[in-house]
Design a protein around this motif. Structure first.
Motif, PDB file in Angstrom:
ATOM      1  N   LEU A 119       0.786   1.916  10.073  1.00 44.80           N
ATOM      2  CA  LEU A 119       0.867   1.686   8.626  1.00 44.80           C
ATOM      3  C   LEU A 119       2.302   1.378   8.212  1.00 44.80           C
ATOM      4  O   LEU A 119       2.545   0.451   7.424  1.00 44.80           O
ATOM      5  CB  LEU A 119       0.352   2.912   7.878  1.00 44.80           C
ATOM      6  N   SER A 120       3.241   2.126   8.755  1.00 45.25           N
ATOM      7  CA  SER A 120       4.647   1.902   8.430  1.00 45.25           C
ATOM      8  C   SER A 120       5.106   0.511   8.860  1.00 45.25           C
ATOM      9  O   SER A 120       5.815  -0.192   8.115  1.00 45.25           O
ATOM     10  CB  SER A 120       5.512   2.975   9.103  1.00 45.25           C
ATOM     11  N   LYS A 121       4.680   0.085  10.033  1.00 39.84           N
ATOM     12  CA  LYS A 121       5.052  -1.251  10.518  1.00 39.84           C
ATOM     13  C   LYS A 121       4.478  -2.354   9.633  1.00 39.84           C
ATOM     14  O   LYS A 121       5.046  -3.450   9.539  1.00 39.84           O
ATOM     15  CB  LYS A 121       4.573  -1.431  11.961  1.00 39.84           C
ATOM     16  N   ALA A 122       3.346  -2.058   8.971  1.00 38.56           N
ATOM     17  CA  ALA A 122       2.722  -3.036   8.086  1.00 38.56           C
ATOM     18  C   ALA A 122       3.291  -2.958   6.666  1.00 38.56           C
ATOM     19  O   ALA A 122       2.837  -3.682   5.775  1.00 38.56           O
ATOM     20  CB  ALA A 122       1.212  -2.829   8.042  1.00 38.56           C
ATOM     21  N   GLY A 123       4.271  -2.079   6.471  1.00 35.16           N
ATOM     22  CA  GLY A 123       4.918  -1.977   5.157  1.00 35.16           C
ATOM     23  C   GLY A 123       4.348  -0.904   4.256  1.00 35.16           C
ATOM     24  O   GLY A 123       4.776  -0.760   3.108  1.00 35.16           O
ATOM     25  N   GLY A 124       3.384  -0.139   4.752  1.00 41.32           N
ATOM     26  CA  GLY A 124       2.786   0.915   3.938  1.00 41.32           C
ATOM     27  C   GLY A 124       3.670   2.149   3.870  1.00 41.32           C
ATOM     28  O   GLY A 124       4.499   2.397   4.751  1.00 41.32           O
ATOM     29  N   VAL A 125       3.497   2.917   2.814  1.00 34.77           N
ATOM     30  CA  VAL A 125       4.296   4.114   2.571  1.00 34.77           C
ATOM     31  C   VAL A 125       3.362   5.292   2.325  1.00 34.77           C
ATOM     32  O   VAL A 125       2.340   5.155   1.644  1.00 34.77           O
ATOM     33  CB  VAL A 125       5.210   3.919   1.344  1.00 34.77           C
ATOM     34  N   VAL A 126       3.696   6.451   2.885  1.00 34.67           N
ATOM     35  CA  VAL A 126       2.933   7.675   2.647  1.00 34.67           C
ATOM     36  C   VAL A 126       3.759   8.616   1.784  1.00 34.67           C
ATOM     37  O   VAL A 126       4.919   8.886   2.090  1.00 34.67           O
ATOM     38  CB  VAL A 126       2.555   8.370   3.972  1.00 34.67           C
ATOM     39  N   GLU A 127       3.167   9.084   0.698  1.00 35.89           N
ATOM     40  CA  GLU A 127       3.837  10.013  -0.217  1.00 35.89           C
ATOM     41  C   GLU A 127       3.004  11.278  -0.330  1.00 35.89           C
ATOM     42  O   GLU A 127       1.814  11.215  -0.623  1.00 35.89           O
ATOM     43  CB  GLU A 127       3.995   9.378  -1.606  1.00 35.89           C
ATOM     44  N   GLU A 128       3.644  12.422  -0.075  1.00 36.42           N
ATOM     45  CA  GLU A 128       2.934  13.686  -0.231  1.00 36.42           C
ATOM     46  C   GLU A 128       2.983  14.103  -1.695  1.00 36.42           C
ATOM     47  O   GLU A 128       4.040  14.404  -2.241  1.00 36.42           O
ATOM     48  CB  GLU A 128       3.553  14.758   0.669  1.00 36.42           C
ATOM     49  N   ARG A 129       1.852  14.080  -2.336  1.00 38.30           N
ATOM     50  CA  ARG A 129       1.754  14.484  -3.733  1.00 38.30           C
ATOM     51  C   ARG A 129       0.327  14.897  -4.042  1.00 38.30           C
ATOM     52  O   ARG A 129      -0.619  14.369  -3.470  1.00 38.30           O
ATOM     53  CB  ARG A 129       2.218  13.369  -4.672  1.00 38.30           C
ATOM     54  N   VAL A 175       0.816  -1.209   0.000  1.00 39.10           N
ATOM     55  CA  VAL A 175       0.000   0.000   0.000  1.00 39.10           C
ATOM     56  C   VAL A 175       0.850   1.258   0.000  1.00 39.10           C
ATOM     57  O   VAL A 175       1.814   1.381   0.743  1.00 39.10           O
ATOM     58  CB  VAL A 175      -0.929   0.015   1.245  1.00 39.10           C
ATOM     59  N   ARG A 176       0.446   2.180  -0.864  1.00 38.63           N
ATOM     60  CA  ARG A 176       0.981   3.538  -0.827  1.00 38.63           C
ATOM     61  C   ARG A 176      -0.189   4.490  -0.595  1.00 38.63           C
ATOM     62  O   ARG A 176      -1.271   4.289  -1.149  1.00 38.63           O
ATOM     63  CB  ARG A 176       1.657   3.898  -2.150  1.00 38.63           C
ATOM     64  N   VAL A 177       0.030   5.477   0.246  1.00 39.91           N
ATOM     65  CA  VAL A 177      -0.959   6.532   0.457  1.00 39.91           C
ATOM     66  C   VAL A 177      -0.445   7.788  -0.228  1.00 39.91           C
ATOM     67  O   VAL A 177       0.673   8.234   0.041  1.00 39.91           O
ATOM     68  CB  VAL A 177      -1.189   6.805   1.959  1.00 39.91           C
ATOM     69  N   TRP A 178      -1.237   8.338  -1.120  1.00 37.87           N
ATOM     70  CA  TRP A 178      -0.916   9.611  -1.746  1.00 37.87           C
ATOM     71  C   TRP A 178      -1.782  10.675  -1.083  1.00 37.87           C
ATOM     72  O   TRP A 178      -3.013  10.590  -1.085  1.00 37.87           O
ATOM     73  CB  TRP A 178      -1.226   9.578  -3.244  1.00 37.87           C
ATOM     74  N   THR A 179      -1.142  11.670  -0.491  1.00 38.03           N
ATOM     75  CA  THR A 179      -1.882  12.702   0.217  1.00 38.03           C
ATOM     76  C   THR A 179      -1.325  14.072  -0.117  1.00 38.03           C
ATOM     77  O   THR A 179      -0.097  14.252  -0.185  1.00 38.03           O
ATOM     78  CB  THR A 179      -1.852  12.465   1.742  1.00 38.03           C
ATOM     79  N   ARG A 180      -2.208  15.002  -0.332  1.00 37.79           N
ATOM     80  CA  ARG A 180      -1.775  16.376  -0.629  1.00 37.79           C
ATOM     81  C   ARG A 180      -1.174  17.035   0.607  1.00 37.79           C
ATOM     82  O   ARG A 180      -0.204  17.775   0.534  1.00 37.79           O
ATOM     83  CB  ARG A 180      -2.971  17.185  -1.134  1.00 37.79           C
ATOM     84  N   ASP A 181      -1.773  16.756   1.756  1.00 38.89           N
ATOM     85  CA  ASP A 181      -1.355  17.380   3.009  1.00 38.89           C
ATOM     86  C   ASP A 181      -0.882  16.325   3.998  1.00 38.89           C
ATOM     87  O   ASP A 181      -1.427  15.216   4.018  1.00 38.89           O
ATOM     88  CB  ASP A 181      -2.516  18.146   3.647  1.00 38.89           C
ATOM     89  N   PRO A 182       0.102  16.646   4.830  1.00 40.97           N
ATOM     90  CA  PRO A 182       0.449  15.712   5.912  1.00 40.97           C
ATOM     91  C   PRO A 182      -0.731  15.546   6.853  1.00 40.97           C
ATOM     92  O   PRO A 182      -1.624  16.409   6.910  1.00 40.97           O
ATOM     93  CB  PRO A 182       1.635  16.393   6.607  1.00 40.97           C
ATOM     94  N   ALA A 183      -0.746  14.439   7.588  1.00 40.79           N
ATOM     95  CA  ALA A 183      -1.903  14.095   8.426  1.00 40.79           C
ATOM     96  C   ALA A 183      -2.303  15.220   9.369  1.00 40.79           C
ATOM     97  O   ALA A 183      -3.494  15.475   9.575  1.00 40.79           O
ATOM     98  CB  ALA A 183      -1.611  12.822   9.214  1.00 40.79           C
TER      99      ALA A 183
END
Length: 317
Positions: free
Chosen positions: A144-154, A32-40
């Motif tokens: 999410l990070s521990k489960a291998g997910g990545v957050v990308e700000e875009r 999983v990758r999360v694409w987000t315009r703004d940080p949480a």
């Protein structure tokens, strides 16, 4: 789900709905990758109250099921409040009768009519999850990070540009332009954060001429609200509105009047006549799953919606 390119999922949107959905998918084995315009910390979710209660959300039957699924999770997370930001706190839901919440009675033990000492009007006494979003959102990111997910700000200008076999649309208010879905609209909410003068219980009331007033105790502070102004896009705090919020809350708990103001917050709830949670096959063979339109109940239904979303994603990966 097995590892590999064919189970890549991109979740668009980094608020509580997007992050919770990403956690459930990642823990089920998707990459999983999360694409987000703004940080949480700059999403609408960061401004939320956030008391577990299905507030102004349709369709009622599905929303109540999602809320109860989420309640299971929050009760477990409340065993570690310092880490997760979730606590079970008692309080009064004003202008609500016990028979109006029969759907929750079996799962929320101790629901009862409030006493005159607890609330001057007619209300419901309950022990419910209260979530400190300043702790909960970072905890979701860490999980999410521990489960291998990545957050990308875009910034995403169209869902078609997302390069993944499965795209999950958790864009909230952004869905108005990205889908596009003109039925998504903002409902502006304003909060005042004050030093907590010793309030230990929460209260939601519409006793003051039908105007909403609520206060939620968090660590070292008290969140005061609120407003619900439809189709209002401004995120600038209004001083007159802030004064009115404090005045309404102080009418319910006089000690609030002298509490020092720490912060003003404004958030735009992503409202829709009904939550859109459905799977949409795309012409190129990819799959798009929509999960948006939760209004002011996103925190309340986040885990239930995430689990249903994962079920819709599974056949595609």
């Amino acid at each position: 789900m097995e590892s590999g390119r064919n189970n890549d999922v991109v979740v668009v949107g980094g608020g509580v709905i997007g992050l919770t959905t990403a956690v459930v998918l990642a823990e089920r084995g998707a990459r999983v990758r999360v694409w987000t315009r703004d940080p949480a910390e700059r999403t609408t979710s960061a401004v939320a109250g956030a008391l577990w209660w299905p507030y102004h959300i349709e369709p009622k039957g599905r929303a109540r099921a999602w809320a109860l699924q989420s309640l299971d999770v929050y009760e477990e997370l409340a065993l570690r409040p310092g880490a997760t930001g979730v606590r079970m706190v008692e309080g009064v839901m004003g202008e609500t009768a016990v028979d109006e919440v029969a759907w929750a009675a079996a799962r929320v033990p101790g629901l009862r009519a409030s006493t005159a000492e607890e609330y001057a009007g007619s209300g419901l006494w309950a022990r419910l999850p209260l979530i400190d979003m300043s702790t909960h959102l970072p905890w979701l990111l860490e999980r999410l990070s521990k489960a291998g997910g990545v957050v990308e700000e875009r910034t995403v200008t169209g869902l078609a540009e997302v390069d993944a076999p499965v795209v999950v649309n958790c864009t909230g208010l952004g869905a108005r332009e990205l889908v596009p879905d003109a039925s998504v609209r903002p409902v502006r909410g304003q909060l005042v954060v004050v030093e907590n003068p010793g309030v230990r219980t929460w209260l939601v009331s519409t006793r003051a001429g039908g105007e909403m007033a609520y206060f939620f105790p968090q660590a070292g502070r008290l969140l005061l609200g609120g407003t619900a102004v439809e189709d209002e896009w401004s995120t600038e705090p209004d001083p007159a509105v802030a004064e009115a919020i404090v005045r309404r809350c102080a009418a319910l708990r006089p000690e609030i009047a002298a509490a020092r103001v720490l912060e003003h917050r404004v958030g735009l709830r992503p409202a829709r006549d009904a939550v859109r949670l459905e799977r949409e096959p795309l012409p190129d063979g990819r799959v798009l799953v929509h999960n948006y339109g939760h209004g002011g109940a996103g925190v309340t239904v986040a885990w239930g919606c995430a689990q249903e979303t994962a079920g819709l994603v599974d056949p595609a990966v």
